[in-house]
Design a protein around this motif. Structure first.
Motif, PDB file in Angstrom:
ATOM      1  N   LEU A  84       0.935  -1.178   0.025  1.00  0.00           N
ATOM      2  CA  LEU A  84       0.036   0.058  -0.051  1.00  0.00           C
ATOM      3  C   LEU A  84       0.923   1.261   0.059  1.00  0.00           C
ATOM      4  N   ASP A  85       2.061   1.225   0.362  1.00  0.00           N
ATOM      5  CA  ASP A  85       3.033   2.320   0.698  1.00  0.00           C
ATOM      6  C   ASP A  85       2.996   3.375  -0.604  1.00  0.00           C
ATOM      7  N   PRO A  86       3.039   2.883  -2.011  1.00  0.00           N
ATOM      8  CA  PRO A  86       2.996   3.827  -2.797  1.00  0.00           C
ATOM      9  C   PRO A  86       1.658   4.491  -3.323  1.00  0.00           C
ATOM     10  N   TRP A  87       0.576   4.108  -2.700  1.00  0.00           N
ATOM     11  CA  TRP A  87      -0.696   4.647  -3.197  1.00  0.00           C
ATOM     12  C   TRP A  87      -0.952   5.655  -2.504  1.00  0.00           C
ATOM     13  N   PRO A  88      -1.967   6.625  -3.143  1.00  0.00           N
ATOM     14  CA  PRO A  88      -2.354   7.839  -2.453  1.00  0.00           C
ATOM     15  C   PRO A  88      -3.399   7.594  -1.243  1.00  0.00           C
ATOM     16  N   ARG A  89      -3.140   8.264  -0.281  1.00  0.00           N
ATOM     17  CA  ARG A  89      -3.602   8.032   1.253  1.00  0.00           C
ATOM     18  C   ARG A  89      -5.210   8.376   1.069  1.00  0.00           C
ATOM     19  N   HIS A  90      -5.959   9.231   0.186  1.00  0.00           N
ATOM     20  CA  HIS A  90      -7.050   9.480   0.180  1.00  0.00           C
ATOM     21  C   HIS A  90      -8.103   8.231  -0.411  1.00  0.00           C
ATOM     22  N   VAL A  91      -7.630   7.383  -1.028  1.00  0.00           N
ATOM     23  CA  VAL A  91      -8.428   6.364  -1.923  1.00  0.00           C
ATOM     24  C   VAL A  91      -8.809   5.260  -0.845  1.00  0.00           C
ATOM     25  N   PRO A  92     -10.125   4.908  -0.884  1.00  0.00           N
ATOM     26  CA  PRO A  92     -10.607   4.020   0.003  1.00  0.00           C
ATOM     27  C   PRO A  92      -9.827   2.461  -0.082  1.00  0.00           C
ATOM     28  N   VAL A  93      -9.920   1.959   0.798  1.00  0.00           N
ATOM     29  CA  VAL A  93      -8.885   0.497   0.904  1.00  0.00           C
ATOM     30  C   VAL A  93      -9.894  -0.494   1.392  1.00  0.00           C
ATOM     31  N   VAL A  94     -10.246  -1.617   0.791  1.00  0.00           N
ATOM     32  CA  VAL A  94     -10.961  -2.670   1.518  1.00  0.00           C
ATOM     33  C   VAL A  94      -9.556  -3.791   1.712  1.00  0.00           C
ATOM     34  N   VAL A 106      -3.796  -0.359   8.263  1.00  0.00           N
ATOM     35  CA  VAL A 106      -3.886   0.469   7.063  1.00  0.00           C
ATOM     36  C   VAL A 106      -4.698   1.734   7.783  1.00  0.00           C
ATOM     37  N   LEU A 107      -5.501   1.651   8.686  1.00  0.00           N
ATOM     38  CA  LEU A 107      -6.054   3.036   9.209  1.00  0.00           C
ATOM     39  C   LEU A 107      -4.964   3.977   9.722  1.00  0.00           C
ATOM     40  N   ARG A 108      -3.861   3.401  10.126  1.00  0.00           N
ATOM     41  CA  ARG A 108      -2.670   4.574  10.413  1.00  0.00           C
ATOM     42  C   ARG A 108      -2.432   5.427   9.306  1.00  0.00           C
ATOM     43  N   ARG A 109      -2.615   4.950   8.123  1.00  0.00           N
ATOM     44  CA  ARG A 109      -2.255   5.530   6.877  1.00  0.00           C
ATOM     45  C   ARG A 109      -3.341   6.181   5.904  1.00  0.00           C
ATOM     46  N   PHE A 110      -4.408   5.253   6.076  1.00  0.00           N
ATOM     47  CA  PHE A 110      -5.662   5.994   5.001  1.00  0.00           C
ATOM     48  C   PHE A 110      -6.784   5.954   5.754  1.00  0.00           C
ATOM     49  N   GLY A 111      -7.460   6.973   5.439  1.00  0.00           N
ATOM     50  CA  GLY A 111      -8.558   7.803   6.025  1.00  0.00           C
ATOM     51  C   GLY A 111      -9.735   6.659   5.840  1.00  0.00           C
ATOM     52  N   ARG A 112     -10.067   5.961   4.746  1.00  0.00           N
ATOM     53  CA  ARG A 112     -11.299   5.109   4.748  1.00  0.00           C
ATOM     54  C   ARG A 112     -10.890   3.644   4.581  1.00  0.00           C
ATOM     55  N   VAL A 113     -11.310   3.003   5.506  1.00  0.00           N
ATOM     56  CA  VAL A 113     -10.624   1.473   5.597  1.00  0.00           C
ATOM     57  C   VAL A 113     -12.214   0.666   5.569  1.00  0.00           C
TER      58      VAL A 113
END
Length: 323
Positions: A84-94, A106-113
């Motif tokens: 996940l490290d190279p991907w923009p942090r605003h994109v939702p992650v499943v 993942v929630l440490r790095r991305f806002g929508r998990v």
């Protein structure tokens, strides 16, 4: 909506292929020989009674983000941060992964998990090839916002998956389902280490009993096998595929591919961690964690430890006290 599937192996490849067949825009993210095979020849999807080559777009590097992107992370847990490290942090992650630590990481790095509990019998051993053994639907997937809740996006993803060959449900307590799945996954290391023999079922019971005791002490809710069976019903049954032998689950496949790593730290290791936090011995899970990691590190073939040897190691650890 564009689904970007990071880790197009057994689980990710099946989810991506089914979404693509359902008319959705899909981008597969893979590495090495698997990526080269996808790029040059497409994804070969084998199912009970069918074989199809799908020309799904694939990449081995991040792409410019779009507002409608959703990342479906289907790597092993030990690869989560790197993937996940190279991907923009605003994109939702499943997090379509085994274990229960990925969402928090993942929630440490991305806002929508979002958590996804995956019951999907599939196989990926050869580059460019995935075999999905579930029939008539390929798998059962629960999805919900992490740490809890259901929102419009999780409902949309569940609807897209349900129309693409899965039993898919948006659920507010997705982590309860993932903890239930964790208990079942505790036997993955046992399956990977030893061939089935008299005494295997007893070890399965012991490893699950440890996990259940730890979750009960920690006050962590979990789904039951009965709930899973009732929901799955006859919609997802494990079926043979002509010419393809399904040797084992995800941990077995990690050893069969000589990948050099295995998910035991996030399966058996989760129970070991909780056991140490709550003062509960977990000798069965400790041995399975240690031996699975050794097999992966030394690239030993799956099923090559005699069950008697594994049982002796567990009994020795149990007698000396978990440490």
């Amino acid at each position: 909506m564009r689904y970007i599937v990071i880790g197009a192996g057994a689980v990710g490849g099946t989810i991506g292929a089914r979404l693509f067949q359902g008319g959705h825009e899909v981008l597969l993210v893979a590495r090495g020989a698997h990526y080269e095979a996808l790029r040059s020849g497409g994804l070969r999807l084998f199912t009970p009674g069918s074989a199809e080559t799908l020309t799904i777009p694939a990449t081995d590097t991040p792409v410019p983000p779009r507002d409608d992107d959703v990342l479906i992370l289907a790597t092993k847990s030990q690869d989560t941060i790197t993937a996940l490290d190279p991907w923009p942090r605003h994109v939702p992650v499943v997090c379509a992964q085994n274990g229960v630590e990925n969402e928090r990481t993942v929630l440490r790095r991305f806002g929508r998990v979002y958590g996804m509990c995956v019951w999907l019998p599939a196989l990926h051993l050869e580059p460019g090839t995935v075999a999905a053994h579930g029939h008539p639907r390929s798998g059962m997937l629960h999805i919900g916002r992490y740490p809890q809740g259901v929102d419009e996006l999780s409902q949309q993803i569940a609807a897209d998956l349900a129309k693409s060959g899965f039993v898919a449900l948006a659920t507010p307590d997705v982590m309860r389902w993932k903890y239930g799945k964790l208990l079942g996954n505790l036997g993955n290391a046992l399956e990977a280490l030893s061939e089935r023999a008299p005494g295997t079922e007893s070890l399965h019971e012991r490893v699950r009993a440890e996990g259940t005791a730890v979750l009960e002490e920690a006050g962590i809710p979990y789904s039951t096998p009965r709930e899973e069976r009732e929901l799955r019903g006859r919609q997802v049954e494990l079926m043979p595929i002509e010419g393809i032998e399904r040797g084992g689950g995800s941990s077995w496949q990690s050893l069969a591919r000589s990948s050099g790593s295995i998910e035991a730290d996030y399966l058996n290791g989760e129970i070991v961690l909780l056991g140490r936090e709550y003062g509960i011995p977990t000798p069965v899970n400790e041995v399975l964690q240690a031996e699975a990691n050794r097999f992966a590190r030394e690239q030993l073939p799956p099923g090559s430890m005699p069950l008697e040897r594994l049982t002796a190691l567990i009994d020795e650890r149990s007698a000396s006290g978990s440490r």
